[in-house]
Motif scaffolding. Structure first.
Motif, PDB file in Angstrom:
ATOM      1  N   ALA A  51      33.759   4.108 -33.327  1.00  0.00           N
ATOM      2  CA  ALA A  51      32.905   5.206 -32.999  1.00  0.00           C
ATOM      3  C   ALA A  51      33.625   6.420 -33.612  1.00  0.00           C
ATOM      4  O   ALA A  51      33.303   7.487 -34.001  1.00  0.00           O
ATOM      5  N   LEU A  52      35.033   6.472 -33.432  1.00  0.00           N
ATOM      6  CA  LEU A  52      35.917   7.697 -33.947  1.00  0.00           C
ATOM      7  C   LEU A  52      36.157   7.460 -35.412  1.00  0.00           C
ATOM      8  O   LEU A  52      37.142   8.167 -35.891  1.00  0.00           O
ATOM      9  N   ASP A  53      35.629   6.374 -36.030  1.00  0.00           N
ATOM     10  CA  ASP A  53      35.941   6.279 -37.658  1.00  0.00           C
ATOM     11  C   ASP A  53      37.461   5.826 -37.756  1.00  0.00           C
ATOM     12  O   ASP A  53      38.102   6.299 -38.766  1.00  0.00           O
ATOM     13  N   ALA A  54      37.875   5.057 -36.798  1.00  0.00           N
ATOM     14  CA  ALA A  54      39.222   4.705 -36.998  1.00  0.00           C
ATOM     15  C   ALA A  54      39.278   2.864 -37.115  1.00  0.00           C
ATOM     16  O   ALA A  54      39.424   2.258 -36.020  1.00  0.00           O
ATOM     17  N   PRO A  55      38.753   2.558 -38.416  1.00  0.00           N
ATOM     18  CA  PRO A  55      38.285   1.092 -38.575  1.00  0.00           C
ATOM     19  C   PRO A  55      39.687   0.170 -38.370  1.00  0.00           C
ATOM     20  O   PRO A  55      39.570  -0.948 -37.808  1.00  0.00           O
ATOM     21  N   VAL A  56      40.841   0.449 -38.725  1.00  0.00           N
ATOM     22  CA  VAL A  56      41.961  -0.417 -38.810  1.00  0.00           C
ATOM     23  C   VAL A  56      42.374  -0.665 -37.239  1.00  0.00           C
ATOM     24  O   VAL A  56      42.484  -1.593 -36.511  1.00  0.00           O
ATOM     25  N   ALA A  57      42.268   0.499 -36.541  1.00  0.00           N
ATOM     26  CA  ALA A  57      42.502   0.502 -34.982  1.00  0.00           C
ATOM     27  C   ALA A  57      41.436  -0.471 -34.303  1.00  0.00           C
ATOM     28  O   ALA A  57      41.734  -1.339 -33.401  1.00  0.00           O
TER      29      ALA A  57
ATOM     30  N   LEU B  70      25.858   5.428 -37.137  1.00  0.00           N
ATOM     31  CA  LEU B  70      26.487   4.101 -36.527  1.00  0.00           C
ATOM     32  C   LEU B  70      27.558   4.324 -35.696  1.00  0.00           C
ATOM     33  O   LEU B  70      27.771   3.848 -34.728  1.00  0.00           O
ATOM     34  N   CYS B  71      28.348   5.363 -35.948  1.00  0.00           N
ATOM     35  CA  CYS B  71      29.203   5.954 -34.871  1.00  0.00           C
ATOM     36  C   CYS B  71      28.802   5.962 -33.723  1.00  0.00           C
ATOM     37  O   CYS B  71      29.563   5.837 -32.620  1.00  0.00           O
ATOM     38  N   ALA B  72      27.792   6.824 -33.554  1.00  0.00           N
ATOM     39  CA  ALA B  72      27.034   7.374 -32.512  1.00  0.00           C
ATOM     40  C   ALA B  72      26.611   6.043 -31.793  1.00  0.00           C
ATOM     41  O   ALA B  72      27.118   5.938 -30.336  1.00  0.00           O
ATOM     42  N   ALA B  73      26.202   4.871 -32.388  1.00  0.00           N
ATOM     43  CA  ALA B  73      25.860   3.746 -31.651  1.00  0.00           C
ATOM     44  C   ALA B  73      26.827   2.988 -31.141  1.00  0.00           C
ATOM     45  O   ALA B  73      26.861   2.306 -30.121  1.00  0.00           O
ATOM     46  N   PHE B  74      27.981   3.068 -31.884  1.00  0.00           N
ATOM     47  CA  PHE B  74      29.517   2.317 -31.356  1.00  0.00           C
ATOM     48  C   PHE B  74      29.686   2.982 -29.885  1.00  0.00           C
ATOM     49  O   PHE B  74      30.282   2.360 -29.133  1.00  0.00           O
TER      50      PHE B  74
END
Length: 393
Positions: free
Chosen positions: A283-289, A236-240
């Motif tokens: 994509a960088l797994d930074a959900p809050v940001a 999913l990160c790659a998809a974003f």
């Protein structure tokens, strides 16, 4: 026999709902910061985090959406707009729902859900009636995201009642609103830009809607749906990351770089830019940001920009942002970036949330001070704008 004049505020759908949305946006974040800091408490069915998220996604945005639809649909159908008592009743329903969700009406959780859902369902029902009566079949598709947003709201309530926290409903709400921005923003941003650039002389124009746009929308719908239901899905990160690239390219095709002398246009381009920025953060797994870049920057920015332009156009004002509204938009952009980049606490305890919240509040206060009188007073005779005019107050 004389007739009682109809108040200007309820003469067109954008007037009450844009004003309510902006007032709510300016007031609710200071309240949220007080709750977050432990200085205030709410008695509604949601915990503090969920209340904050819910009221941004399912309180503020539906008010803007109602104002947009009840203004756009008469243009699509050629029918007279809804006005008067129906707008008064819908405005009252929206206000009651906000009070109920905050716990001010002391209702059980299921009754809060019914009252809250009633507004979106009423907006969808009125929209369907108007579009069908006007035989404007192709625009019936806009009701689908509204229905999905109502379903996401119901999911949010049910999760809060059964699990104590809403996760799927939150992501689904984000997904529905972001897709609406991708869909509607992807139409109006290049269209408004093309109209303005066509009057400026020779030069490249925005690419027309085509296969690339359809690909971007289909890919976005698929990724957002997967994220709503299975946020931990591998890949999913790659998809974003792919979505971020797609929408950066889509935005570049709209020639926003040629709109430097027209703030009323480039604010739309900057608001859209927050979509790929938010997708990149996810994509960088930074959900809050990511969620704050999407929530404050993309959703807040695009809704604020659309409310500005629609209010100007439908009250007879020139399509010129002016200093106050341009500054309001830039304050909102700063709020998004600060909330995404600064830690929760900083020097003297003033960190990202507090500073970002203050900038958000100032942005919408500026809108209310400048545009609020336009929304409550009769329209003026349209004046011809000067395309090369500098921003003015």
């Amino acid at each position: 026999m004389s007739t009682i004049p109809r108040p200007a505020l309820f003469s067109y759908g954008f007037r009450p709902f844009f004003l309510l949305a902006a007032l709510f946006a300016a007031a609710v974040i200071p309240l949220w910061l007080a709750v977050w800091a432990g200085h205030a408490a709410l008695a509604g069915p949601f915990g503090p985090r969920d209340w904050h998220i819910h009221e941004m996604l399912f309180g503020y945005v539906p008010a803007v959406l109602a104002g947009f639809l009840f203004t756009a649909i008469p243009n699509w159908t050629g029918r007279m707009p809804r006005r008067g008592l129906p707008l008064v009743a819908l405005s009252g329903l929206w206000l009651l729902a906000r009070l109920a969700v905050a716990g001010a009406l002391a209702l059980p959780a299921w009754a809060v859900m019914v009252l809250d859902l009633s507004f979106l369902l009423a907006v969808a029902a009125i929209s369907v009636v108007e579009i069908v009566a006007g035989r404007n079949w192709r625009n019936l598709a806009v009701i689908v995201p509204v229905g999905l947003l109502a379903a996401a709201n119901a999911t949010f309530h049910i999760e809060a009642m059964t699990r104590g926290a809403a996760d799927i409903g939150m992501r689904a709400g984000f997904a529905c609103i972001l897709f609406l921005i991708l869909l509607i923003g992807g139409r109006i941003v290049p269209s408004f830009t093309r109209n303005w650039l066509s009057r400026q002389g020779p030069g490249p124009l925005p690419a027309p809607f085509g296969r690339f746009d359809r690909l971007a929308l289909m890919a976005s719908a698929a990724v957002l749906a997967l994220w709503s239901l299975a946020p931990g899905l591998p890949g999913l990160c790659a998809a974003f990351a792919g979505l971020a690239g797609l929408h950066l390219l889509r935005l570049a095709r709209w020639r926003g770089g040629r709109c430097g002398r027209a703030p009323i246009l480039w604010i739309l381009h900057i608001a859209y830019l927050f979509l790929p920025l938010g997708f990149a953060a996810l994509a960088l797994d930074a959900p809050v940001a990511g969620l704050h870049l999407l929530g404050i920057g993309a959703i807040g920015g695009m809704t604020l920009a659309v409310m500005m332009r629609a209010s100007m156009g439908h009250t007879g004002r020139p399509l010129e942002a002016g200093r106050v509204l341009t500054a309001s938009f830039l304050l909102l952009c700063a709020a998004a970036l600060i909330r995404a980049l600064l830690p929760d606490q900083g020097l003297d305890g003033i960190g990202g949330p507090g500073l970002s919240g203050a900038l958000w509040t100032a942005a919408f206060a500026g809108f209310v001070l400048k545009v609020g009188p336009w929304l409550t007073l009769p329209s003026v005779a349209r004046r011809q704008p000067n395309p090369a005019a500098r921003p003015r107050a």
